[in-house]
Write an enzyme that holds these catalytic residues in place. Structure first.
Site, PDB file in Angstrom:
ATOM      1  N   ALA A 136       0.800  -1.229   0.000  1.00 10.52           N
ATOM      2  CA  ALA A 136       0.000   0.000   0.000  1.00 10.52           C
ATOM      3  C   ALA A 136       0.836   1.284   0.000  1.00 10.52           C
ATOM      4  O   ALA A 136       0.309   2.353   0.265  1.00 10.52           O
ATOM      5  CB  ALA A 136      -0.933  -0.022   1.205  1.00 10.52           C
TER       6      ALA A 136
ATOM      7  N   ASN B 271       2.241  -4.293   7.882  1.00 15.09           N
ATOM      8  CA  ASN B 271       2.775  -4.672   6.572  1.00 15.09           C
ATOM      9  C   ASN B 271       3.545  -3.537   5.916  1.00 15.09           C
ATOM     10  O   ASN B 271       4.618  -3.737   5.361  1.00 15.09           O
ATOM     11  CB  ASN B 271       1.649  -5.155   5.654  1.00 15.09           C
TER      12      ASN B 271
ATOM     13  N   HIS C 101      -0.208   7.322   3.518  1.00 16.48           N
ATOM     14  CA  HIS C 101       1.159   6.968   3.926  1.00 16.48           C
ATOM     15  C   HIS C 101       2.135   7.921   3.251  1.00 16.48           C
ATOM     16  O   HIS C 101       2.168   8.010   2.017  1.00 16.48           O
ATOM     17  CB  HIS C 101       1.501   5.532   3.511  1.00 16.48           C
TER      18      HIS C 101
HETATM   19  N1  LIG Z   1       1.552  -5.800   2.078  1.00 16.81           N
HETATM   20  C1  LIG Z   1       0.587  -4.898   2.248  1.00 16.81           C
HETATM   21  O1  LIG Z   1       0.754  -3.690   2.049  1.00 16.81           O
HETATM   22  C2  LIG Z   1      -0.772  -5.371   2.671  1.00 16.81           C
HETATM   23  C3  LIG Z   1      -1.883  -4.536   2.510  1.00 16.81           C
HETATM   24  C4  LIG Z   1      -3.121  -5.010   2.886  1.00 16.81           C
HETATM   25  C5  LIG Z   1      -3.259  -6.263   3.464  1.00 16.81           C
HETATM   26  N2  LIG Z   1      -2.155  -7.030   3.643  1.00 16.81           N
HETATM   27  C6  LIG Z   1      -2.253  -8.356   4.298  1.00 16.81           C
HETATM   28  O2  LIG Z   1      -2.678  -9.318   3.368  1.00 16.81           O
HETATM   29  C7  LIG Z   1      -3.423 -10.339   4.042  1.00 16.81           C
HETATM   30  C8  LIG Z   1      -4.758 -10.545   3.310  1.00 16.81           C
HETATM   31  O3  LIG Z   1      -5.511  -9.345   3.353  1.00 16.81           O
HETATM   32  P1  LIG Z   1      -7.075  -9.373   3.023  1.00 16.81           P
HETATM   33  O4  LIG Z   1      -7.544  -7.968   3.024  1.00 16.81           O
HETATM   34  O5  LIG Z   1      -7.322 -10.237   1.858  1.00 16.81           O
HETATM   35  O6  LIG Z   1      -7.633 -10.093   4.351  1.00 16.81           O
HETATM   36  P2  LIG Z   1      -9.060 -10.814   4.523  1.00 16.81           P
HETATM   37  O7  LIG Z   1      -9.304 -10.830   5.990  1.00 16.81           O
HETATM   38  O8  LIG Z   1     -10.060 -10.230   3.632  1.00 16.81           O
HETATM   39  O9  LIG Z   1      -8.775 -12.321   4.031  1.00 16.81           O
HETATM   40  C9  LIG Z   1      -7.917 -13.192   4.666  1.00 16.81           C
HETATM   41  C10 LIG Z   1      -8.367 -14.611   4.367  1.00 16.81           C
HETATM   42  O10 LIG Z   1      -7.369 -15.511   4.821  1.00 16.81           O
HETATM   43  C11 LIG Z   1      -7.986 -16.575   5.536  1.00 16.81           C
HETATM   44  N3  LIG Z   1      -7.026 -17.087   6.509  1.00 16.81           N
HETATM   45  C12 LIG Z   1      -6.616 -16.501   7.661  1.00 16.81           C
HETATM   46  N4  LIG Z   1      -5.697 -17.266   8.264  1.00 16.81           N
HETATM   47  C13 LIG Z   1      -5.513 -18.354   7.488  1.00 16.81           C
HETATM   48  C14 LIG Z   1      -4.693 -19.499   7.573  1.00 16.81           C
HETATM   49  N5  LIG Z   1      -3.888 -19.707   8.610  1.00 16.81           N
HETATM   50  N6  LIG Z   1      -4.748 -20.431   6.572  1.00 16.81           N
HETATM   51  C15 LIG Z   1      -5.599 -20.251   5.527  1.00 16.81           C
HETATM   52  N7  LIG Z   1      -6.396 -19.174   5.394  1.00 16.81           N
HETATM   53  C16 LIG Z   1      -6.366 -18.244   6.353  1.00 16.81           C
HETATM   54  C17 LIG Z   1      -9.250 -15.977   6.149  1.00 16.81           C
HETATM   55  O11 LIG Z   1     -10.217 -16.961   6.409  1.00 16.81           O
HETATM   56  C18 LIG Z   1      -9.677 -14.994   5.064  1.00 16.81           C
HETATM   57  O12 LIG Z   1     -10.536 -15.603   4.135  1.00 16.81           O
HETATM   58  C19 LIG Z   1      -3.595  -9.843   5.500  1.00 16.81           C
HETATM   59  O13 LIG Z   1      -2.685 -10.505   6.353  1.00 16.81           O
HETATM   60  C20 LIG Z   1      -3.281  -8.363   5.418  1.00 16.81           C
HETATM   61  O14 LIG Z   1      -2.735  -7.879   6.628  1.00 16.81           O
HETATM   62  C21 LIG Z   1      -0.933  -6.628   3.237  1.00 16.81           C
END
Ligand SMILES: NC(=O)c1ccc[n+]([C@@H]2O[C@H](COP(=O)([O-])OP(=O)(O)OC[C@H]3O[C@@H](n4cnc5c(N)ncnc54)[C@H](O)[C@@H]3O)[C@@H](O)[C@H]2O)c1
Length: 274
Positions: free
Chosen positions: A127, A195, A225
């Site tokens: 992001a 993240n 940010h």
């Molecule tokens: N790098 C970045 O800048 C950035 C930005 C936004 C989100 N993220 C990260 O990306 C990830 C996904 O984000 P999102 O918005 O899709 O989240 P979300 O909550 O919409 O989806 C996450 C999914 O993963 C599943 N899940 C959780 N733990 C699990 C496990 N141990 N095994 C299998 N499935 C599992 C959940 O059931 C859910 O369906 C998050 O960890 C979030 O923090 C990173």
């Protein structure tokens, strides 16, 4: 003809499901979705149904998804990303990690595994903007890297650090600095920012030297940010005003697009940008 990249997605939430759709729509002939895994079995099977009526993509075990993939995309959670990365790399399979906060403290181990099993790790910028300039600047001498994150006070609801400080979020009428410290402490106290701070730290000068300021501002509705890099090459300043992902208001839409762009870079013969 180039080999078609077989992709497995772990986590079928906002990022995972948007990615699954993008892969089947925009990367035909270059990449193919071979599996979906989610701890919520229904989510994986519903997404599978949406993507392909004919082929069952939902995997019941993480291990079986890894087995059939050339690249695993982790979009699950910070609590699970290290274990997912470890299992994937130990199978000699490449991985793209979205929950970077979950691996930031174990980065040396991740590097070791990647080398040992000859598998690649991709960490998209997510992001924020400015990772390209930071990667170049760090090749010279860096004096300071600062991340300033501004969000609406309501975004900090339930954050333990804010509660412990006795801050009444509803009473904030103008910009207020909630935290000013190292990225190392920021990821501890503000898991929502983990993240962004993690990627910035890993691309630059580490979590102990990267500074983070977190601001609650009632005048903003987007997650903003700002990054300042002061180096021997000059000063870089970036500002990203993020639109939120329609399926998860905690996630910036740019983070999903950043994963798509990383995938494009993996698949294209010409790599543009640092
Ligand atoms: N790098 C970045 O800048 C950035 C930005 C936004 C989100 N993220 C990260 O990306 C990830 C996904 O984000 P999102 O918005 O899709 O989240 P979300 O909550 O919409 O989806 C996450 C999914 O993963 C599943 N899940 C959780 N733990 C699990 C496990 N141990 N095994 C299998 N499935 C599992 C959940 O059931 C859910 O369906 C998050 O960890 C979030 O923090 C990173």
């Amino acid at each position: 003809m180039a080999k078609i990249l077989k992709i497995g997605i772990v986590g079928c939430g906002a990022i995972g499901s948007s990615l699954a759709k993008a892969i089947s729509r925009d990367f035909r002939g270059k990449a193919v979705l071979v599996g979906l895994f989610d701890m919520d079995v229904l989510k994986a099977s519903c997404l599978s149904e949406l993507i392909s009526r004919k082929k069952k993509l939902a995997a019941s075990l993480l291990e079986s998804l890894i087995k059939k993939s050339d690249l695993v995309i982790e979009a699950a959670s910070g609590a699970a990303s290290w274990e997912i990365a470890q299992k994937t790399l130990e199978s000699g399979c490449n991985i793209m990690i979205m929950s970077v906060g979950g691996i930031v403290g174990r980065y040396p181990e991740l590097l070791k595994l990647s080398k040992k099993y000859n598998a690649k790790v991709y960490l998209p910028s997510g992001a924020i903007s400015g990772i390209d300039a930071l990667k170049a600047s760090v090749m010279g001498e860096i004096k300071a890297v600062t991340l300033t994150t501004s969000k609406n006070p309501l975004s900090f609801k339930g954050v333990r650090y804010v509660q412990d400080k006795g801050i009444n979020l509803g009473a904030i009428k103008k910009e207020r600095v909630l935290f000013n410290g190292t990225a190392k402490d920021a990821v501890k106290y503000f898991p929502q920012n983990i993240n962004v701070a993690a990627v910035l730290s890993l691309a630059g000068i580490g979590a102990a030297r990267t500074r983070v300021r977190i601001i609650a501002n009632p005048a903003v509705s987007r997650n903003i940010h700002e990054i300042e890099i002061i180096s021997g090459a000059g000063t870089v300043y970036t500002r990203t005003e993020n639109v939120l992902h329609p399926e998860n208001p905690k996630t910036s839409y740019l983070a999903f697009l950043s994963a798509v762009a990383t995938l494009k870079q993996i698949l294209e013969p010409v790599k543009i940008g640092t």
